[in-house]
Design a protein around this motif. Structure first.
Motif, PDB file in Angstrom:
ATOM      1  N   ILE A   4      32.339  14.945  58.429  1.00 49.78           N
ATOM      2  CA  ILE A   4      31.794  16.219  57.959  1.00 49.78           C
ATOM      3  C   ILE A   4      32.746  16.761  56.893  1.00 49.78           C
ATOM      4  CG2 ILE A   4      31.025  18.532  58.588  1.00 49.78           C
ATOM      5  CD1 ILE A   4      30.667  17.474  61.455  1.00 49.78           C
ATOM      6  N   PRO A   5      32.580  16.323  55.641  1.00 51.05           N
ATOM      7  CA  PRO A   5      33.466  16.807  54.587  1.00 51.05           C
ATOM      8  C   PRO A   5      33.064  18.176  54.040  1.00 51.05           C
ATOM      9  CG  PRO A   5      31.982  15.179  53.694  1.00 51.05           C
ATOM     10  CD  PRO A   5      31.712  15.246  55.184  1.00 51.05           C
ATOM     11  N   LEU A   6      31.801  18.573  54.292  1.00 47.80           N
ATOM     12  CA  LEU A   6      31.278  19.806  53.715  1.00 47.80           C
ATOM     13  C   LEU A   6      30.271  20.416  54.670  1.00 47.80           C
ATOM     14  CD1 LEU A   6      30.937  21.534  50.974  1.00 47.80           C
ATOM     15  CD2 LEU A   6      28.910  20.118  50.638  1.00 47.80           C
ATOM     16  N   THR A   7      30.324  21.714  54.808  1.00 44.99           N
ATOM     17  CA  THR A   7      29.290  22.466  55.505  1.00 44.99           C
ATOM     18  C   THR A   7      29.057  23.727  54.690  1.00 44.99           C
ATOM     19  OG1 THR A   7      28.554  23.295  57.669  1.00 44.99           O
ATOM     20  CG2 THR A   7      30.861  23.717  57.053  1.00 44.99           C
ATOM     21  N   SER A   8      28.055  24.496  55.031  1.00 44.35           N
ATOM     22  CA  SER A   8      27.766  25.657  54.194  1.00 44.35           C
ATOM     23  C   SER A   8      27.383  26.858  55.033  1.00 44.35           C
ATOM     24  CB  SER A   8      26.649  25.340  53.206  1.00 44.35           C
ATOM     25  OG  SER A   8      25.445  25.075  53.885  1.00 44.35           O
ATOM     26  N   VAL A   9      27.484  28.004  54.381  1.00 48.13           N
ATOM     27  CA  VAL A   9      26.994  29.254  54.926  1.00 48.13           C
ATOM     28  C   VAL A   9      26.230  29.927  53.789  1.00 48.13           C
ATOM     29  CG1 VAL A   9      29.121  30.561  54.403  1.00 48.13           C
ATOM     30  CG2 VAL A   9      27.610  31.355  56.208  1.00 48.13           C
ATOM     31  N   MET A  10      25.040  30.411  54.092  1.00 46.84           N
ATOM     32  CA  MET A  10      24.258  31.105  53.069  1.00 46.84           C
ATOM     33  C   MET A  10      24.838  32.497  52.862  1.00 46.84           C
ATOM     34  SD  MET A  10      20.289  30.062  53.671  1.00 46.84           S
ATOM     35  CE  MET A  10      20.241  30.479  55.407  1.00 46.84           C
ATOM     36  N   VAL A  11      24.875  32.914  51.616  1.00 47.08           N
ATOM     37  CA  VAL A  11      25.394  34.238  51.286  1.00 47.08           C
ATOM     38  C   VAL A  11      24.431  34.928  50.328  1.00 47.08           C
ATOM     39  CG1 VAL A  11      27.800  33.564  51.682  1.00 47.08           C
ATOM     40  CG2 VAL A  11      26.847  33.368  49.385  1.00 47.08           C
ATOM     41  N   TRP A  40      28.756  26.230  42.376  1.00 49.26           N
ATOM     42  CA  TRP A  40      29.190  25.380  43.485  1.00 49.26           C
ATOM     43  C   TRP A  40      30.547  25.943  43.843  1.00 49.26           C
ATOM     44  CZ3 TRP A  40      26.950  21.718  46.419  1.00 49.26           C
ATOM     45  CH2 TRP A  40      27.772  20.974  47.263  1.00 49.26           C
ATOM     46  N   LEU A  41      30.585  26.732  44.902  1.00 48.13           N
ATOM     47  CA  LEU A  41      31.770  27.493  45.269  1.00 48.13           C
ATOM     48  C   LEU A  41      32.158  27.142  46.698  1.00 48.13           C
ATOM     49  CD1 LEU A  41      33.816  29.828  44.800  1.00 48.13           C
ATOM     50  CD2 LEU A  41      31.997  31.408  45.470  1.00 48.13           C
ATOM     51  N   THR A  42      33.300  26.482  46.858  1.00 37.74           N
ATOM     52  CA  THR A  42      33.743  26.108  48.199  1.00 37.74           C
ATOM     53  C   THR A  42      35.108  26.715  48.487  1.00 37.74           C
ATOM     54  OG1 THR A  42      34.888  24.040  47.589  1.00 37.74           O
ATOM     55  CG2 THR A  42      32.521  23.892  48.051  1.00 37.74           C
ATOM     56  N   VAL A  43      35.350  26.934  49.768  1.00 41.17           N
ATOM     57  CA  VAL A  43      36.642  27.396  50.252  1.00 41.17           C
ATOM     58  C   VAL A  43      37.088  26.465  51.374  1.00 41.17           C
ATOM     59  CG1 VAL A  43      36.285  29.826  49.598  1.00 41.17           C
ATOM     60  CG2 VAL A  43      35.592  29.052  51.877  1.00 41.17           C
ATOM     61  N   VAL A  44      38.393  26.468  51.608  1.00 41.22           N
ATOM     62  CA  VAL A  44      38.974  25.665  52.675  1.00 41.22           C
ATOM     63  C   VAL A  44      39.998  26.498  53.424  1.00 41.22           C
ATOM     64  CG1 VAL A  44      38.654  23.440  51.510  1.00 41.22           C
ATOM     65  CG2 VAL A  44      40.769  24.716  51.152  1.00 41.22           C
ATOM     66  N   SER A  45      40.332  26.039  54.598  1.00 44.14           N
ATOM     67  CA  SER A  45      41.398  26.674  55.359  1.00 44.14           C
ATOM     68  C   SER A  45      42.735  26.272  54.747  1.00 44.14           C
ATOM     69  CB  SER A  45      41.352  26.204  56.820  1.00 44.14           C
ATOM     70  OG  SER A  45      42.535  26.592  57.482  1.00 44.14           O
ATOM     71  N   PRO A  46      43.670  27.218  54.598  1.00 46.96           N
ATOM     72  CA  PRO A  46      44.984  26.834  54.101  1.00 46.96           C
ATOM     73  C   PRO A  46      45.704  25.881  55.061  1.00 46.96           C
ATOM     74  CG  PRO A  46      44.980  29.141  54.758  1.00 46.96           C
ATOM     75  CD  PRO A  46      43.572  28.650  54.859  1.00 46.96           C
ATOM     76  N   ALA A  47      45.279  25.860  56.317  1.00 49.24           N
ATOM     77  CA  ALA A  47      45.861  24.939  57.299  1.00 49.24           C
ATOM     78  C   ALA A  47      45.361  23.515  57.102  1.00 49.24           C
ATOM     79  CB  ALA A  47      45.544  25.414  58.717  1.00 49.24           C
ATOM     80  N   GLY A  48      44.273  23.345  56.350  1.00 48.80           N
ATOM     81  CA  GLY A  48      43.711  22.015  56.110  1.00 48.80           C
ATOM     82  C   GLY A  48      43.077  21.943  54.740  1.00 48.80           C
ATOM     83  N   PRO A  49      43.862  22.088  53.679  1.00 48.94           N
ATOM     84  CA  PRO A  49      43.287  22.149  52.332  1.00 48.94           C
ATOM     85  C   PRO A  49      42.536  20.890  51.906  1.00 48.94           C
ATOM     86  CG  PRO A  49      45.676  21.956  52.223  1.00 48.94           C
ATOM     87  CD  PRO A  49      45.326  22.175  53.666  1.00 48.94           C
ATOM     88  N   ASP A  50      42.791  19.776  52.562  1.00 44.94           N
ATOM     89  CA  ASP A  50      42.067  18.546  52.245  1.00 44.94           C
ATOM     90  C   ASP A  50      40.996  18.244  53.291  1.00 44.94           C
ATOM     91  OD1 ASP A  50      43.556  18.049  49.909  1.00 44.94           O
ATOM     92  OD2 ASP A  50      45.191  17.220  51.108  1.00 44.94           O
ATOM     93  N   GLY A  51      40.742  19.222  54.169  1.00 40.00           N
ATOM     94  CA  GLY A  51      39.759  19.040  55.227  1.00 40.00           C
ATOM     95  C   GLY A  51      38.384  19.517  54.818  1.00 40.00           C
ATOM     96  N   GLU A  53      35.274  21.446  53.624  1.00 41.27           N
ATOM     97  CA  GLU A  53      35.024  22.520  52.670  1.00 41.27           C
ATOM     98  C   GLU A  53      33.818  23.326  53.143  1.00 41.27           C
ATOM     99  OE1 GLU A  53      35.161  21.528  48.402  1.00 41.27           O
ATOM    100  OE2 GLU A  53      35.871  19.541  49.053  1.00 41.27           O
ATOM    101  N   LEU A  54      33.893  24.633  52.950  1.00 41.02           N
ATOM    102  CA  LEU A  54      32.794  25.527  53.284  1.00 41.02           C
ATOM    103  C   LEU A  54      32.153  25.980  51.978  1.00 41.02           C
ATOM    104  CD1 LEU A  54      31.228  27.207  55.414  1.00 41.02           C
ATOM    105  CD2 LEU A  54      32.926  29.018  55.031  1.00 41.02           C
ATOM    106  N   LEU A  55      30.900  25.576  51.771  1.00 35.29           N
ATOM    107  CA  LEU A  55      30.159  25.965  50.581  1.00 35.29           C
ATOM    108  C   LEU A  55      29.579  27.358  50.796  1.00 35.29           C
ATOM    109  CD1 LEU A  55      28.784  25.300  47.834  1.00 35.29           C
ATOM    110  CD2 LEU A  55      26.932  24.248  49.163  1.00 35.29           C
ATOM    111  N   LEU A  56      29.888  28.278  49.891  1.00 35.70           N
ATOM    112  CA  LEU A  56      29.308  29.624  49.926  1.00 35.70           C
ATOM    113  C   LEU A  56      28.023  29.542  49.110  1.00 35.70           C
ATOM    114  CD1 LEU A  56      32.595  31.678  49.392  1.00 35.70           C
ATOM    115  CD2 LEU A  56      31.502  30.969  51.546  1.00 35.70           C
ATOM    116  N   GLU A  57      26.956  29.197  49.801  1.00 38.29           N
ATOM    117  CA  GLU A  57      25.697  28.821  49.173  1.00 38.29           C
ATOM    118  C   GLU A  57      24.765  30.016  49.037  1.00 38.29           C
ATOM    119  OE1 GLU A  57      22.364  25.341  49.645  1.00 38.29           O
ATOM    120  OE2 GLU A  57      23.954  25.494  51.121  1.00 38.29           O
ATOM    121  N   PRO A  58      24.296  30.274  47.814  1.00 42.09           N
ATOM    122  CA  PRO A  58      23.387  31.408  47.645  1.00 42.09           C
ATOM    123  C   PRO A  58      22.066  31.186  48.380  1.00 42.09           C
ATOM    124  CG  PRO A  58      23.573  30.153  45.598  1.00 42.09           C
ATOM    125  CD  PRO A  58      24.539  29.549  46.573  1.00 42.09           C
ATOM    126  N   ALA A  59      21.631  32.220  49.061  1.00 46.56           N
ATOM    127  CA  ALA A  59      20.331  32.179  49.753  1.00 46.56           C
ATOM    128  C   ALA A  59      19.264  32.519  48.712  1.00 46.56           C
ATOM    129  CB  ALA A  59      20.333  33.163  50.918  1.00 46.56           C
TER     130      ALA A  59
END
Length: 135
Positions: A4-11, A40-51, A53-59
């Protein structure tokens, strides 16, 4: 093997989401470039910057907004994030003005402590304690 390299949340607003997810939640922006009429806007946890990614996906589609609103109105969290200490995160985030739906609690005998907050972008998000240590 699947990963699971990427997941998303609608915003409902990517700029507002970027500010909340980085400045309040403490995630770090990883990718940001134009994608159609959005980013295409993703964020990551600073504890796992290569883990993950959470896509902030427009609804952007009406059905996506309807789904997001239905979850919110039913008080169902869109997604969940783990942390070491739910009470500490709750206290930190409350000081930053985050609206929670209640204080941290266990929903069952074998469940970790958890709390649900509003992300200012149309979602309820659950945080739960991932630490195995008893507090």
């Amino acid at each position: 093997m699947l990963t699971i390299p990427l997941t998303s949340v609608m915003v409902d607003d990517q700029a507002k989401a970027e500010k909340f997810y980085t400045e309040v939640l403490g995630f770090v922006k990883k990718q940001d470039f134009p994608a159609g009429g959005a980013r295409w806007l993703t964020v990551v946890s600073p504890a796992g910057p290569d883990g993950v990614e959470l896509l902030l996906e427009p609804a952007g589609y009406p059905f996506a907004r309807d789904y997001q609103k239905a979850l919110f109105d039913a008080e169902i969290a869109f997604t969940a994030f783990g942390c070491d200490d739910v009470q500490a995160e709750y206290d930190r985030m409350r000081k930053l003005g985050v609206t929670f739906r209640g204080e941290p609690a266990r929903m069952g005998e074998n469940m970790p402590p958890m709390a649900v907050f509003e992300d200012t972008c149309g979602n309820l998000i659950q945080i739960f304690e991932t630490s195995q240590e008893e507090k």
